[in-house]
Design an enzyme around this catalytic site. Structure first.
Site, PDB file in Angstrom:
ATOM      1  N   LYS A 124     -64.996 115.449  -0.313  1.00  0.00           N
ATOM      2  CA  LYS A 124     -66.094 116.096   0.413  1.00  0.00           C
ATOM      3  C   LYS A 124     -66.616 115.226   1.550  1.00  0.00           C
ATOM      4  CE  LYS A 124     -69.645 114.583  -2.914  1.00  0.00           C
ATOM      5  NZ  LYS A 124     -70.666 115.074  -3.887  1.00  0.00           N
ATOM      6  N   GLY A 167     -32.719 114.103  19.066  1.00  0.00           N
ATOM      7  CA  GLY A 167     -32.422 115.520  19.223  1.00  0.00           C
ATOM      8  C   GLY A 167     -31.878 115.763  20.606  1.00  0.00           C
ATOM      9  N   GLY A 168     -32.796 115.838  21.582  1.00  0.00           N
ATOM     10  CA  GLY A 168     -32.372 116.028  22.967  1.00  0.00           C
ATOM     11  C   GLY A 168     -31.519 114.893  23.479  1.00  0.00           C
ATOM     12  N   ASP A 192     -31.378 118.726   9.271  1.00  0.00           N
ATOM     13  CA  ASP A 192     -31.906 120.028   9.646  1.00  0.00           C
ATOM     14  C   ASP A 192     -33.140 119.876  10.514  1.00  0.00           C
ATOM     15  OD1 ASP A 192     -30.267 122.018   8.569  1.00  0.00           O
ATOM     16  OD2 ASP A 192     -31.233 121.949   6.605  1.00  0.00           O
ATOM     17  N   ASP A 193     -33.395 120.866  11.343  1.00  0.00           N
ATOM     18  CA  ASP A 193     -34.690 120.963  12.001  1.00  0.00           C
ATOM     19  C   ASP A 193     -35.714 121.297  10.925  1.00  0.00           C
ATOM     20  OD1 ASP A 193     -36.901 121.624  13.651  1.00  0.00           O
ATOM     21  OD2 ASP A 193     -35.533 122.196  15.254  1.00  0.00           O
ATOM     22  N   GLU A 194     -36.875 120.666  10.994  1.00  0.00           N
ATOM     23  CA  GLU A 194     -37.882 120.872   9.940  1.00  0.00           C
ATOM     24  C   GLU A 194     -38.422 122.297   9.910  1.00  0.00           C
ATOM     25  OE1 GLU A 194     -40.275 119.947  13.575  1.00  0.00           O
ATOM     26  OE2 GLU A 194     -38.409 119.193  12.690  1.00  0.00           O
ATOM     27  N   GLY A 225     -38.381 111.304  22.123  1.00  0.00           N
ATOM     28  CA  GLY A 225     -38.161 110.439  23.274  1.00  0.00           C
ATOM     29  C   GLY A 225     -37.093 109.384  23.060  1.00  0.00           C
TER      30      GLY A 225
END
Length: 415
Positions: free
Chosen positions: A104, A364-365, A180-182, A342
């Site tokens: 909380k 990735g890229g 895999d892509d998430e 990046g």
């Protein structure tokens, strides 16, 4: 300014100590701290009869320290408060830990959980990594260099044959892992089990030419109550690793997977949704706690986090703190870091300087965007690794390495 108002000296293994950064009036800090210590443990103190006070005393939090770090801040001073919470209040789940130290309280205005100290005995109650850095290296047969991982892109809507072709192109570059892509949850065209079987067959076919078999990190998805059984099945079928969206599912889900001896593959933790916890400098939980400390305790063998180089970044200081959690000597195996976003071949020398060799080059890229395709994108990373290991500049190495030359021409290279 660092102006210590109050500091305790006798914190011991019976307590978890949480440090909060908050904004408040200087003259109310002590009352605020006492309110946190009592409010998150026994709820009240002054209204209890003496007999009840003695009964609950061992469960009451206590103030360990109050430090003013900026007395000229608008709207009140900025301070850090240390609160000790009895381990006796916890049940060794992450639900109990996080609810106790920030439940909380997280809704009580401008306040951020900055640091969290757990005694070793409590840390041992959490599973930690099953494989860790050394176990991951042994499993994938990679020593003396970073691992190279390619991120599957354009998954949704593709048939199994199309996915296999894409996997094969990435594997042809020699990458150690294809993940895999998430965001790949749909199994309309190809279930996770079908992908694991088909990719493994393709990996063996490619390995006949390259001499290296690429592993597959499959996205573990589905209802929570089915995840353990699904994970076991995917491991049996030959998955190289399990990709888990840990924050979305919960740290206790990761811990449940890590504790199971029948889930015999490494776990790759993805940071999806974590920015909602650490994104603000004044609210939430510090990134190094979320993506470093808790991930390791819960059992991540490999941990993805935003790199310092892309558009989504943690920054250098936060990254250092995160790495300290992943790599510190302690009761659990160390975690293999996977800075993401990046990452491109020309960055490899900088990655060596910033992280050393115990890391995953996660692209990735930087692989799929290579002018020669994904296979050359993967090869460019290995060319860059070879150059660094031989003490050669990337530009010099690229003279007779067309994959690296094309990558440098497109993205550049850091010296």
């Amino acid at each position: 300014m660092d102006d210590t108002i109050h500091a305790g000296t006798d914190t011991d293994s019976r307590y978890v100590v949480a440090t909060y950064r908050l904004r408040d009036r200087a003259d109310t800090l002590e009352a605020r701290a006492e309110g946190i210590a009592i409010g998150l443990t026994i709820g009240t103190w002054t209204d209890l009869p003496n007999a009840r006070k003695a009964q609950v005393a061992a469960h009451c939090g206590r103030v360990e320290g109050i430090r003013v770090i900026d007395e000229a801040a608008p709207g009140g001073v900025i301070a850090e408060i240390d609160i000790a919470y009895p381990v006796a209040n916890l049940d060794t789940t992450f639900a109990s830990l996080l609810t106790t130290v920030f439940g909380k309280l997280s809704m009580d205005g401008e306040i951020r959980l900055q640091r969290l100290h757990l005694p070793e005995d409590l840390e041992r109650a959490y599973p930690g990594p099953k494989f860790g850095v050394s176990g991951v290296r042994e499993r994938f047969g990679v020593y003396g260099r970073p691992l190279v991982m390619s991120i599957f892109k354009a998954c949704a809507g593709l048939t199994l044959d199309e996915l296999v072709d894409q996997f094969g192109e990435q594997a042809a570059g020699g990458v150690d892992l294809v993940k895999d892509d998430e965001i790949f949850f749909s199994e309309v065209h190809a279930s996770a089990a079908e992908r694991v079987v088909a990719y493994r067959e393709k990996a063996r076919e490619v390995a006949a030419q390259t001499g290296r078999e690429t592993a597959y990190a499959v996205n573990l998805t589905g209802p929570v109550h089915q995840l353990r059984d699904k994970a076991k099945r995917l491991a049996e079928l030959g998955a190289g690793a399990l990709l888990v969206n840990v924050v979305a599912y919960g740290f206790d889900v990761l811990a449940d997977l890590a504790r199971d001896p029948d889930i015999s593959v490494p776990i790759l933790a993805h940071p999806a949704v974590s920015g909602a916890l650490y994104g603000s400098p004044n609210y939430g939980i510090a990134a190094d706690i979320v993506l470093g400390q808790l991930m390791r305790l819960a059992g991540a063998d490999m941990g993805i986090f935003p790199s310092m180089y892309g558009s989504v970044t943690l920054g250098g200081e936060a990254t250092e703190q995160l790495l300290a959690h992943l790599r510190k000597d302690g009761v659990h195996r160390k975690v293999l870091p996977a800075p993401s976003a990046g990452i491109y071949p020309g960055l490899v020398p900088q990655l060596y300087r910033d992280f050393g060799i115990d890391l995953i080059l996660n692209a990735g890229g930087g692989i799929h965007g290579h002018p020669g395709g994904a296979s050359m994108g993967g090869q460019a990373f290995f060319d860059a690794i070879s150059a660094v290991q031989q003490g050669q500049s990337l530009q010099a190495a690229a003279v007779d390495k067309p994959a690296l030359a094309a990558a440098i021409a497109k993205w550049g290279a850091r010296a």
